[in-house]
Design an enzyme around this catalytic site. Structure first.
Site, PDB file in Angstrom:
ATOM      1  N   LYS A 130      58.280 122.647  70.092  1.00 50.58           N
ATOM      2  CA  LYS A 130      58.557 121.283  70.531  1.00 50.58           C
ATOM      3  C   LYS A 130      58.472 121.097  72.042  1.00 50.58           C
ATOM      4  O   LYS A 130      57.394 120.851  72.573  1.00 50.58           O
ATOM      5  CB  LYS A 130      59.888 120.809  69.960  1.00 50.58           C
ATOM      6  CG  LYS A 130      59.872 120.737  68.417  1.00 50.58           C
ATOM      7  CD  LYS A 130      61.085 120.047  67.858  1.00 50.58           C
ATOM      8  CE  LYS A 130      61.102 120.060  66.338  1.00 50.58           C
ATOM      9  NZ  LYS A 130      60.079 119.215  65.707  1.00 50.58           N
TER      10      LYS A 130
ATOM     11  N   TYR B 190      66.987 124.382  58.476  1.00 52.83           N
ATOM     12  CA  TYR B 190      65.578 124.343  58.088  1.00 52.83           C
ATOM     13  C   TYR B 190      64.767 125.127  59.108  1.00 52.83           C
ATOM     14  O   TYR B 190      64.938 124.954  60.319  1.00 52.83           O
ATOM     15  CB  TYR B 190      65.088 122.895  58.044  1.00 52.83           C
ATOM     16  CG  TYR B 190      63.609 122.758  57.795  1.00 52.83           C
ATOM     17  CD1 TYR B 190      63.066 123.015  56.537  1.00 52.83           C
ATOM     18  CD2 TYR B 190      62.748 122.368  58.818  1.00 52.83           C
ATOM     19  CE1 TYR B 190      61.710 122.881  56.310  1.00 52.83           C
ATOM     20  CE2 TYR B 190      61.390 122.228  58.598  1.00 52.83           C
ATOM     21  CZ  TYR B 190      60.871 122.493  57.339  1.00 52.83           C
ATOM     22  OH  TYR B 190      59.522 122.363  57.122  1.00 52.83           O
TER      23      TYR B 190
ATOM     24  N   ASP C 210      66.831 130.155  65.598  1.00 49.10           N
ATOM     25  CA  ASP C 210      65.770 129.163  65.540  1.00 49.10           C
ATOM     26  C   ASP C 210      66.139 128.059  66.523  1.00 49.10           C
ATOM     27  O   ASP C 210      66.947 127.183  66.219  1.00 49.10           O
ATOM     28  CB  ASP C 210      65.639 128.623  64.116  1.00 49.10           C
ATOM     29  CG  ASP C 210      64.575 127.541  63.978  1.00 49.10           C
ATOM     30  OD1 ASP C 210      64.082 127.055  65.019  1.00 49.10           O
ATOM     31  OD2 ASP C 210      64.262 127.172  62.840  1.00 49.10           O
TER      32      ASP C 210
END
Length: 425
Positions: free
Chosen positions: A267, A144, A239
């Site tokens: 994050k 994702y 990613d």
């Protein structure tokens, strides 16, 4: 546990917010029941509005690597805020963050700050297309990369089958430019590159997939991908929004010794504040405006509070040798859970890397999305709610990853193992 106030808040939220939440997984649709509402969080624990206390392994989905509300981060925000909470003008903190990331992740020669992981991956795709002059991109089932239109694509039925939109509102024409391959399938990868290699702008993947549970690249898979991308002039995008600065100082690319062309981050680098970044080879990054023809901009990019919080968190991680400490806690949790699972190998599979972990309600091996989807979701839902009622908050979905923080203690780990053992019955 009493959840009266949470139930009342959720009922009101559903009249004002779609589904009652601002991100879908929070609604508990994957496990049933209704979500609780948080009042405060500190260290490794959260407290809901009804006064219930939980050991937390969601950690705001990864950023809280020091735990909730760590003093060094709070102090950094307090020190920065009086000087202004947003500028929209260059400031020294942006350079400090860029220099730190460049030093820790050698593949990132230049970097640009953005405001979310989705913005980072979306920008990587646009940049790769502008740099190569090609349109097609490749992703992998189970990886994702945020909710950009071109990345919301279901898996195709074969190596050359184009995906279909995975969300209403995504034009089929966008999906037709995206090919989704099974993760770890080298034959599918080689077949696609042989047929379409000269038309592919980029390959994007989580080097350690962590959005369909948690599983790992087979030996040689990332090496083959790197070799093929180099051969065909394809931009390789890692990613590392989840894995960056969490699984190692230099992220997953340090663990596996693979240098991508571009990397998306988020994050951990924001210390809990909204943040994202993308960077990589200087010749590719120089295609970005104002130096190059690929447009990308953001009013809040490089926000001074986010830079201060992120720098404080990263420097504290290095100061205390955080990755070694997290590995010790993770190894202890793994040993305890594997001991609990003795005799249940056909029912459960436990995966861990550093401070990230996942318990699958299926027998192994789990090396792809198809493997992960064999999980018994009803069994996971029962397990989740038993843990929750015992004061243990895990991600409310079989297909999410747990996160350990430096605020967790060995006593927390021991208590967690006992709760999980009881929840498994």
């Amino acid at each position: 546990m009493d959840h009266t106030q949470s139930r009342s808040l959720f009922a009101r939220a559903q009249t004002l917010i779609p589904g009652g939440v601002n991100s879908p997984v929070r609604a508990f649709r994957g496990v049933g029941g209704e979500p609780f509402f948080v009042k405060r969080a500190e260290g490794a624990r959260i407290w809901d509005v009804d006064g219930n206390e939980y050991i937390d392994y969601v950690g705001t989905w990864g950023p809280a690597i020091l735990g909730h509300a760590p003093a060094v981060v709070i102090d950094a925000i307090r020190a920065a805020a009086p000087h202004g909470v947003s500028f929209g003008i260059p400031h020294p903190g942006e350079i400090e963050m860029a220099a730190l990331i460049h030093d820790w992740v050698p593949s990132i020669e230049k970097i640009r700050m953005v405001n979310s992981g989705t913005e980072a991956t979306m920008s990587c795709i646009r940049l790769a297309r502008g740099f190569t002059g090609r349109d097609k991109i490749v992703k992998f089932d189970g990886c994702y990369h945020g909710h950009a239109d071109c990345l919301l694509v279901k898996a195709g039925s074969g190596a050359l089958t184009h995906g279909e939109p995975d969300s209403a509102g995504v034009p089929a024409a966008f999906a037709n430019l995206t090919v989704s391959l099974p993760f770890n399938d080298t034959n599918a990868l080689l077949s696609l590159f042989m047929a379409e290699g000269s038309n592919i702008a980029a390959v994007i993947l989580e080097p350690i997939p962590a959005n369909a549970g948690l599983y790992f690249p087979d030996p040689g898979f990332l090496e083959l991908l790197r070799q093929q991308c180099s051969e065909y002039g394809i931009v390789l995008i890692f990613d590392e929004v989840m894995t960056g600065f969490r699984v190692a100082r230099g992220g997953a690319q340090e663990l596996y010794g693979i240098s991508p062309d571009l990397t998306a981050l988020g994050k951990v680098i924001g210390g809990g504040l909204p943040v994202g970044a993308f960077g990589g080879r200087a010749d590719i990054m120089d295609y970005l405006s104002p130096a190059g023809p690929v447009y990308q901009a953001g009013t809040l990019s490089g926000n001074p509070l986010a830079m201060a919080a992120g720098l404080a968190q990263l420097r504290e991680l290095e100061r205390v040798g955080g990755w070694g400490l997290l590995e010790e806690l993770g190894a202890s949790l793994e040993a305890g859970i594997l001991d609990t699972l003795q005799g249940r190998q056909g029912q459960f599979t436990f995966h861990r890397v550093g401070s990230m972990f996942c318990l699958f309600c299926t027998g192994g091996p789990v090396t792809s999305l198809a493997d992960a989807q064999r999980s018994d979701r009803d069994a996971f839902a029962r397990f989740f709610h038993r843990c929750l009622e015992a004061g243990l908050y895990l991600a409310p979905s079989q297909f999410e990853t747990g996160f350990i923080s430096l605020a967790h203690t060995q006593a927390d780990i021991d208590q967690t193992i006992r709760i999980i053992a009881a929840a498994l019955g």
